[in-house]
Design a protein around this motif. Structure first.
Motif, PDB file in Angstrom:
ATOM      1  N   GLY A  72      17.113  37.560  29.594  1.00  0.00           N
ATOM      2  CA  GLY A  72      17.956  37.401  30.785  1.00  0.00           C
ATOM      3  C   GLY A  72      17.993  35.940  31.203  1.00  0.00           C
ATOM      4  N   ASN A  89      18.735  32.088  27.097  1.00  0.00           N
ATOM      5  CA  ASN A  89      19.837  32.475  27.985  1.00  0.00           C
ATOM      6  C   ASN A  89      19.974  31.383  29.031  1.00  0.00           C
ATOM      7  OD1 ASN A  89      21.403  33.569  30.104  1.00  0.00           O
ATOM      8  ND2 ASN A  89      20.870  35.653  29.473  1.00  0.00           N
ATOM      9  N   THR A 167      27.088  36.301  27.310  1.00  0.00           N
ATOM     10  CA  THR A 167      26.490  37.604  27.038  1.00  0.00           C
ATOM     11  C   THR A 167      27.590  38.668  27.076  1.00  0.00           C
ATOM     12  OG1 THR A 167      24.516  36.848  28.160  1.00  0.00           O
ATOM     13  CG2 THR A 167      24.695  39.198  27.839  1.00  0.00           C
TER      14      THR A 167
END
Ligand code: FES
Length: 189
Positions: A72, A89, A167
Motif C-alpha cells: 500500500g 508504492n 495500482t
C-alpha cells in the motif's frame, strides 16, 4: 513393331561428366544452403522459445492478485530476492526497482527511519521510487517493467521511461514483473 517403337523413342542426350571444378562448386553451394537452413532454424528456435523460465531472473515473475501482493502507499517496499527487485508504492502507483546499486553493484536496503534506500558500500541514497538523492551513484535506480493483467490481456504496464504505474482498480488483476526488461535510471548529470 517393337523395334519400330524403339527407333521412334526420343533420345535423352547424355550429360557430360562433371569436371572437378564443377563438382567442388556444387558442393560449396550445397554447404552454403545447409548453413543457411541451420541459421534460419536456430534463429526461429531462439525467438520462438523464451530464454528464461517463468520465475527465473531474466524472465517473468507472476506475483498473484494485486489486492494480495502489492504494497500500500504507506507500506515499506517489498523485496523479492529471487526476482532481484523491490516493489514500491508511491502515492498509489507501483514501481519495480532492480535491487543492485547503480554505482558499483552492491545490494542496497530500505531504511524505514530515513525513508530511503541506502547502499552500505559507499552511501548512495535513493527515494522510495528509486530517484537519486546523494552519494557517488551516477544515476537513479534501474527499473523493471510491471504489468497488470486480466486474463491474457495486459491492462496497464510501465512505460518506456519506467514511470510508476497506477495500482489497478480491479484487485483481482494479476501482477507480473518482467525482470528481463531493465530500464536504466535517469542520470543526474
Ligand atoms: S555500490 Fe552503492 S554506493 Fe557504491
Amino acid at each position: 513393331m517393337a523395334a519400330e517403337a524403339k527407333a521412334n523413342a526420343p533420345t535423352i542426350p547424355e550429360m557430360p561428366p562433371l569436371t572437378r571444378r564443377e563438382f567442388l562448386n556444387y558442393a560449396w553451394l550445397a554447404s552454403l544452403g545447409f548453413v543457411f537452413l541451420v541459421g534460419v532454424g536456430g534463429a526461429t528456435y531462439f525467438f520462438a522459445f523464451p530464454r528464461f523460465k517463468t520465475g527465473e531472473f531474466g524472465g517473468l515473475f507472476p506475483l498473484g492478485k494485486a489486492g494480495d501482493v502489492l504494497p500500500g502507499p504507506d507500506d515499506p517496499p517489498k523485496h523479492d530476492t529471487a526476482g532481484k527487485f523491490w516493489l514500491s508504492n508511491v502515492n498509489g502507483a507501483i514501481v519495480a526497482l532492480y535491487d543492485v546499486c547503480v554505482h558499483l553493484g552492491c545490494l542496497y536496503e530500505w531504511q524505514t527511519v530515513s525513508g530511503r534506500f541506502e547502499c552500505p558500500c559507499h552511501g548512495s541514497k535513493y527515494t522510495k521510487d528509486g530517484k537519486y538523492v546523494e552519494g557517488p551513484a551516477p544515476r537513479s535506480l534501474d527499473r523493471m517493467v510491471v504489468e497488470f493483467q486480466n486474463g491474457n490481456q495486459t491492462i496497464a504496464s510501465t512505460n518506456a521511461k519506467g514511470e510508476p504505474v497506477n495500482t489497478p482498480t480491479d484487485s483481482n488483476a494479476q501482477v507480473v514483473i518482467n525482470t528481463g526488461k531493465i530500464i536504466p535510471g535517469e542520470s543526474h548529470g
